[in-house]
Design an enzyme around this catalytic site. Structure first.
Site, short mmCIF file in Angstrom:
data_model
loop_
_atom_site.label_atom_id
_atom_site.label_comp_id
_atom_site.label_asym_id
_atom_site.label_seq_id
_atom_site.Cartn_x
_atom_site.Cartn_y
_atom_site.Cartn_z
N CYS A 1 0.81 -1.22 0.00
CA CYS A 1 0.00 0.00 0.00
C CYS A 1 0.84 1.26 0.00
CB CYS A 1 -0.98 0.00 1.16
SG CYS A 1 -0.19 0.11 2.74
N ILE A 2 2.15 1.14 0.27
CA ILE A 2 2.99 2.34 0.15
C ILE A 2 4.21 2.05 -0.71
CG2 ILE A 2 2.30 3.46 2.31
CD1 ILE A 2 4.91 2.43 3.54
#
Ligand SMILES: Cc1cc2nc3c(=O)[nH]c(=O)nc-3n(C[C@H](O)[C@H](O)[C@H](O)COP(=O)(O)OP(=O)(O)OC[C@H]3O[C@@H](n4cnc5c(N)ncnc54)[C@H](O)[C@@H]3O)c2cc1C
Lengths: 409, 102
Positions: free
Chosen positions: B101-102
């Site tokens: 997600c990052i």
């Protein structure tokens, strides 16, 4: 009288019970929640437990306390779901349902990797995704004098995907404070192609590992752990030695999903990503970590999902079309050590970007940027979790769908 | 940004992954492979096609997925695309690499 059954009284199941009880007439709908355990853990606290930042008492409470009046709480193990017969088999009774919500979460499966859960498990190999693991690791760290520490992630998807990185950052601060940072070599090991895999993030945050002197091993798909020589080995034959291995094992849905024939390879339930209805059974809905939707597995995601799912359950009961509303919204604080944190706010389509939150232009929180205020936000999340999230209360200024306002897109 | 690969103008990200799969063709794949030091064989192409089908079906790519694919095992995957097989094969296939997600 109709029956709605919620399987699992974790973050998502508890929220659904609180949302639905006031909205469904007691004379028409009975609601039952089933969970095997008495204790409800605040899992985000497992990140802090190993570093003595939180105590055991701060991360657990009696689960039943958060279930509203008028909802029956059954503390039993769920053995099997029979979706064709609308029945759920518990350890010693069967329940019939008209509507089922699956909220059985996900959990670690260290046995998926050869040698991981073997003679050195909880001796010099630890997880911090369970209460037992985090506590054993705390006790180990209290007496550990240093050496090579690997912070390792087995495979995606995992719940709270940033937690291992946060662990590495907090470890750096912890050993510095203890005055033994020079005796500890920290390396982050990931199967992905970087610690940060999205361009916006690697550009904005790439400095963090260097600044904290944390080593990085990428593209490492673990095949086994060698307990004799303290090595992790990948499928390409690459070996990394360690003195202390902190790993996030494979995450899987509960075995009850597999026994019921309702899951994929990892026991996650195929779910419509926008309505949260099961793809195969129209009277089954799925929420939280138990789904296979491509959103992060996080409490904040479950919170946003719960609002959409509540509306959709009411629509379903009235025979109206469901709203394809859920957008994958996630909102996560990321601890970076030294009493600072980052905040990211994103969804299925929008990658994390810089900006202000929750009030566009004003903040006071900053997105994708380290700040002390974000760290206080992360610590405040524990209070918000017990007092607002579980009770299904909306968080002021934060809507279920991600807002693009205040974001630098 | 736009770049010229094998005579076609294609949109890529900073790391050279195609941003629009409709711009992909085998000659482009071949050229990307060459830059990664890989000589494509029919076996490589079978794997590339399997990856593209998975992405089309919205399935997340993972090493576990390879294990269960029935197309090849992980050892062979490493042998075909040494170093970071998922990272390299997705680049050749013109699909996004697996992300967190990052
Ligand atoms: C270390 C760590 C850090 C995290 N940090 C954050 C964070 O900062 N922010 C954030 O938003 N999220 C964070 N999370 C993620 C968050 O805790 C989860 O996403 C959230 O708890 C998911 O809720 P859930 O209801 O889907 O699953 P859970 O809360 O795990 O609940 C599942 C419940 O189902 C029950 N159950 C399962 N199978 C059975 C069965 N067969 N019989 C009876 N009962 C059963 C279980 O006992 C459990 O109570 C973190 C997680 C971890 C591990």
């Amino acid at each position: 009288m109709k029956n709605l059954i919620i399987l699992g009284a974790g973050t998502a199941g508890t929220m659904m019970a609180n949302h639905l009880r006031p909205k469904l007439k007691k004379s028409e709908w009975g609601i039952t929640v089933v969970d095997q355990y008495k204790t409800h853990y605040y899992q985000p606290g497992f990140l802090f437990l190993p570093f003595d930042i939180y105590s055991e008492e701060q991360v657990k409470k009696i689960g039943r306390k958060f279930i509203p009046k008028g909802v029956k709480y059954v503390q039993k193990k769920i053995e099997q779901i029979f979706p064709e017969e609308n029945r759920v088999q518990l350890e010693d009774e069967t329940l019939d349902y008209d509507l089922l919500i699956i909220a059985t979460g996900s959990k670690i499966a260290p046995e998926e990797v050869e040698g991981m859960k073997a003679e050195n498990w909880l001796k010099n190999i630890f997880d911090f995704y369970t209460f037992e693991g985090a506590l054993a690791l705390r006790n180990k760290l209290r007496e550990w004098e240093g050496g090579r520490m690997l912070v390792h992630l087995t495979e995606m998807p995992i719940k709270c995907p940033v937690a291992p990185l946060e662990f590495a950052f907090l470890a750096d601060s912890y050993f510095k404070e203890k005055g033994i940072r020079d005796k500890v070599q920290i390396t982050y090991v990931t199967p992905l192609s970087g610690a940060f895999t999205k361009e916006t993030c690697s550009t904005a945050l790439g400095y963090l590992l260097k600044e904290k002197n944390i080593g990085l091993e990428i593209d490492f798909a673990i095949e086994s752990v060698d307990n004799e020589n303290n090595l992790i080995i990948d499928y390409g034959g690459r070996k990394i030695p360690f003195d202390l291995l902190v790993t996030v094992p494979t995450n899987m849905g509960d075995e009850v999903i597999a026994r019921s024939g309702l899951g994929d390879d990892l026991n996650f339930v195929p779910t419509d990503p926008h309505t949260l209805q099961s793809k195969h059974h129209e009277n089954i809905f799925v929420i939280g970590d138990a789904t296979d939707v491509p959103a992060s597995k996080a409490g904040s995601v479950a919170h946003f999902e719960a609002e959409t799912l509540t509306d959709n359950i009411l629509l379903y009961i009235q025979n109206k079309p469901l709203k394809p509303e859920f957008d994958g919204h996630a909102n996560c604080f990321i601890e970076t050590g030294n009493n600072k944190a980052l905040l990211i706010d994103f969804n299925y389509k929008q990658e994390p970007v810089a900006g202000t939150f929750p009030i566009p232009g004003l903040g006071p929180l900053k997105l994708l940027k380290e700040s002390v205020l974000n760290h206080w936000g992360k610590l405040a999340f524990r209070w918000i979790y017990w007092n607002m999230l579980l009770k299904g209360r909306p968080i002021p200024l934060v809507s279920r769908n991600m807002s693009t306002k205040g974001k630098k897109i | 940004m736009e770049t010229l690969i094998a005579g076609s103008n294609v949109k890529v990200n900073q790391e050279g992954y195609l941003l629009d799969f409709s711009q992909w063709n085998r000659t482009i794949g071949e050229q990307i492979a060459q830059a990664e030091g890989i000589v494509m064989t029919p076996r490589h192409w079978e794997v590339i096609e399997w990856l593209q089908e998975q992405v089309k079906a919205d399935k997340a790519l993972s090493i576990r997925g390879i294990k269960k694919s029935g197309v090849l095992d992980i050892k062979e995957f490493y042998a075909l695309f040494p170093g970071g097989p998922l990272k390299i094969s997705t680049k050749i296939a013109g699909v996004p690499k697996p992300k967190s997600c990052i």
